[in-house]
Design a protein around this motif. Structure first.
Motif, mmCIF file in Angstrom:
data_model
loop_
_atom_site.group_PDB
_atom_site.id
_atom_site.type_symbol
_atom_site.label_atom_id
_atom_site.label_comp_id
_atom_site.label_asym_id
_atom_site.label_seq_id
_atom_site.Cartn_x
_atom_site.Cartn_y
_atom_site.Cartn_z
ATOM 1 N N LEU A 1 0.818 -1.202 0.000
ATOM 2 C CA LEU A 1 0.000 0.000 0.000
ATOM 3 C C LEU A 1 0.855 1.258 0.000
ATOM 4 C CD1 LEU A 1 -2.877 -1.004 2.440
ATOM 5 C CD2 LEU A 1 -3.054 -0.589 -0.012
ATOM 6 N N ASN A 2 1.960 1.229 0.722
ATOM 7 C CA ASN A 2 2.843 2.393 0.737
ATOM 8 C C ASN A 2 3.493 2.632 -0.626
ATOM 9 O OD1 ASN A 2 2.369 3.029 3.420
ATOM 10 N ND2 ASN A 2 4.032 1.758 4.172
ATOM 11 N N GLN A 3 3.678 1.548 -1.406
ATOM 12 C CA GLN A 3 4.303 1.675 -2.718
ATOM 13 C C GLN A 3 3.277 1.718 -3.848
ATOM 14 O OE1 GLN A 3 7.584 2.094 -2.935
ATOM 15 N NE2 GLN A 3 7.708 1.930 -0.715
ATOM 16 N N SER A 4 1.990 1.814 -3.511
ATOM 17 C CA SER A 4 0.937 1.708 -4.522
ATOM 18 C C SER A 4 1.047 2.780 -5.600
ATOM 19 C CB SER A 4 -0.441 1.788 -3.842
ATOM 20 O OG SER A 4 -1.467 1.770 -4.801
ATOM 21 N N ALA A 5 1.229 4.012 -5.206
ATOM 22 C CA ALA A 5 1.274 5.109 -6.180
ATOM 23 C C ALA A 5 2.508 5.012 -7.065
ATOM 24 C CB ALA A 5 1.232 6.451 -5.464
ATOM 25 N N SER A 6 3.656 4.722 -6.471
ATOM 26 C CA SER A 6 4.892 4.664 -7.251
ATOM 27 C C SER A 6 4.942 3.433 -8.154
ATOM 28 C CB SER A 6 6.113 4.666 -6.312
ATOM 29 O OG SER A 6 6.056 3.558 -5.419
ATOM 30 N N TRP A 7 4.298 2.361 -7.771
ATOM 31 C CA TRP A 7 4.293 1.141 -8.579
ATOM 32 C C TRP A 7 3.074 1.058 -9.509
ATOM 33 C CZ3 TRP A 7 6.029 -3.246 -4.692
ATOM 34 C CH2 TRP A 7 7.359 -3.017 -4.322
ATOM 35 N N GLY A 8 2.167 2.005 -9.433
ATOM 36 C CA GLY A 8 1.004 2.011 -10.299
ATOM 37 C C GLY A 8 -0.061 0.992 -9.947
ATOM 38 N N LEU A 9 -0.103 0.570 -8.696
ATOM 39 C CA LEU A 9 -1.104 -0.413 -8.291
ATOM 40 C C LEU A 9 -2.510 0.175 -8.282
ATOM 41 C CD1 LEU A 9 0.772 -2.191 -5.341
ATOM 42 C CD2 LEU A 9 0.738 -2.778 -7.768
ATOM 43 N N ASP A 10 -2.605 1.503 -8.142
ATOM 44 C CA ASP A 10 -3.928 2.134 -8.147
ATOM 45 C C ASP A 10 -4.548 2.173 -9.532
ATOM 46 O OD1 ASP A 10 -1.915 3.771 -9.003
ATOM 47 O OD2 ASP A 10 -2.774 5.617 -8.189
ATOM 48 N N ALA A 11 -3.746 1.953 -10.585
ATOM 49 C CA ALA A 11 -4.256 1.965 -11.955
ATOM 50 C C ALA A 11 -4.570 0.563 -12.477
ATOM 51 C CB ALA A 11 -3.253 2.641 -12.886
ATOM 52 N N ILE A 12 -4.156 -0.466 -11.767
ATOM 53 C CA ILE A 12 -4.413 -1.844 -12.197
ATOM 54 C C ILE A 12 -5.806 -2.264 -11.748
ATOM 55 C CG2 ILE A 12 -3.648 -4.238 -12.007
ATOM 56 C CD1 ILE A 12 -0.834 -3.223 -11.532
ATOM 57 N N ARG A 13 -6.573 -2.810 -12.672
ATOM 58 C CA ARG A 13 -7.926 -3.265 -12.380
ATOM 59 C C ARG A 13 -7.945 -4.793 -12.302
ATOM 60 N NH1 ARG A 13 -10.874 0.956 -10.793
ATOM 61 N NH2 ARG A 13 -12.746 -0.293 -11.270
ATOM 62 N N VAL A 14 -8.672 -5.308 -11.327
ATOM 63 C CA VAL A 14 -8.806 -6.751 -11.130
ATOM 64 C C VAL A 14 -10.252 -7.131 -11.415
ATOM 65 C CG1 VAL A 14 -8.549 -8.651 -9.494
ATOM 66 C CG2 VAL A 14 -6.998 -6.691 -9.379
ATOM 67 N N GLY A 15 -10.443 -8.124 -12.281
ATOM 68 C CA GLY A 15 -11.794 -8.511 -12.675
ATOM 69 C C GLY A 15 -12.132 -9.963 -12.406
ATOM 70 N N SER A 16 -11.464 -10.582 -11.447
ATOM 71 C CA SER A 16 -11.736 -11.981 -11.121
ATOM 72 C C SER A 16 -13.189 -12.149 -10.692
ATOM 73 C CB SER A 16 -10.794 -12.447 -10.001
ATOM 74 O OG SER A 16 -11.179 -13.713 -9.521
ATOM 75 N N GLN A 17 -13.856 -13.167 -11.262
ATOM 76 C CA GLN A 17 -15.261 -13.390 -10.924
ATOM 77 C C GLN A 17 -15.422 -13.783 -9.463
ATOM 78 O OE1 GLN A 17 -17.029 -16.160 -13.681
ATOM 79 N NE2 GLN A 17 -16.644 -14.872 -15.461
ATOM 80 N N THR A 18 -14.489 -14.590 -8.955
ATOM 81 C CA THR A 18 -14.554 -14.975 -7.539
ATOM 82 C C THR A 18 -14.417 -13.759 -6.635
ATOM 83 O OG1 THR A 18 -13.586 -17.136 -8.073
ATOM 84 C CG2 THR A 18 -13.526 -16.439 -5.768
#
Length: 321
Positions: free
Chosen positions: A96-113
């Motif tokens: 979470l601390n590295q989310s902005a610098s690693w671009g984790l906030d722009a990755i979308r997850v669409g798993s049905q489960t």
């Protein structure tokens, strides 16, 4: 009396007296037979009374010993239970601390489960916009034009129109603050906003036939109506009664089937990490599990300090002796 008579009397004396005489005659045997009894620890109670015995270390009280063992056992159990959770909390907190610098906030997850855990399901819209053979439909996250999903989502469109510019069809999608220009493949050509629009806020979008050639023009309505053939030069429209304003209409089942693949919900990876870190992803039980882990961590800290204090106290007492 003769000597023979004296000998005969001596031979008739009782055995008890004979034994007494023998014991008196042999003092070593008498001392060994009357030795002090042996105690349970194998040491004669009467031996070495004059010698000073070495002091023994006091045995710990039963209550303190049981408390120490109790704390040690539950310290181990609590540490084993919290191990996996603490490891995950540490990893998720780091991510979470590295989310902005690693671009984790722009990755979308669409798993049905995963979406089922969030209670999210595909929602295909029942209505959209149609202009001739062209159509537009919007889902929660995507905008679909003629079966093509746009790279940039256009939420809450107010109108959709198609006009012929320089021999090719050009599509216009209006929102409150801008008009997006597209080609028939759904690629964005331009975005008209601010000073590029003749109105401050768009309230409607439509088309009309004007001029001698009868070519269609695009019309936007705000404080008043304006028309343009190319979306660049706008002129006021005095009478907009002939304008065909774009309105929502019901979508056919064929169009819905094309929109369905793009109607599946997704969640940002950063949000998934937040919900996993707090336990909210697992419903009402999740936060209580994390709360329990927090209480156990406090317990481990207190019990660890107490056991260390007890160990240091025993070492200090042993050195003083």
């Amino acid at each position: 009396m003769s000597n023979n008579t004296v000998r005969a009397i001596a031979d008739r004396q009782p055995l008890s007296q004979t034994g007494t005489k023998k014991s008196e005659a042999n003092p070593a045997v008498s001392a060994s037979s009357t030795a002090s009894p042996v105690t349970a620890d194998g040491v004669a109670s009467g031996v070495g009374r004059d010698q000073k015995q070495a002091p023994r270390s006091p045995r710990p009280k039963a209550g303190k010993k049981n408390m120490s063992m109790f704390l040690r056992q539950w310290h181990q159990r609590g540490g084993l239970f919290a191990f996996l959770f603490m490891g995950w909390l540490g990893i998720s907190g780091f991510l979470l601390n590295q989310s902005a610098s690693w671009g984790l906030d722009a990755i979308r997850v669409g798993s049905q489960t995963l979406m089922a855990m969030y209670g999210l399901h595909p929602e295909v819209p029942d209505s959209g916009y149609k202009q001739g053979e062209h159509w537009l439909a919007t889902t929660t996250e995507n905008t679909v034009v003629d079966g093509h999903v746009l790279n940039a989502h256009i939420p809450s469109p107010l109108g959709f129109a198609a006009v012929n510019i320089d021999g090719s069809q050009t599509l216009f999608v209006a929102t409150k603050d801008k008009v997006t220009v597209l080609d028939t493949d759904g690629r964005v050509i331009d975005e008209l906003s601010d000073y590029l629009l003749p109105v401050g806020a768009v309230s409607a979008l439509g088309t009309t036939s004007s001029g001698e050639d009868g070519a269609s023009t695009i019309v936007v309505k705000g404080e008043r109506s304006y028309t343009s053939r190319d979306g660049i030069a706008w002129v006021p429209l005095q009478d907009d009664s002939a304008v065909s304003w774009s309105q929502q209409t019901a979508l056919s089942e064929g169009i819905k089937s094309q929109v369905e693949p793009f109607a599946r919900p997704t969640v940002a990876l950063e949000q998934v990490l937040i919900d996993l870190h707090s336990g909210r992803l697992f419903g009402r039980v999740g936060p209580w599990v994390i709360n329990t882990v927090g209480v156990i961590c406090v317990w481990l800290s207190i019990s660890g300090v107490w056991m260390m204090w007890r160990a240091n106290k025993r070492k200090t007492s042993a050195r003083r002796r």
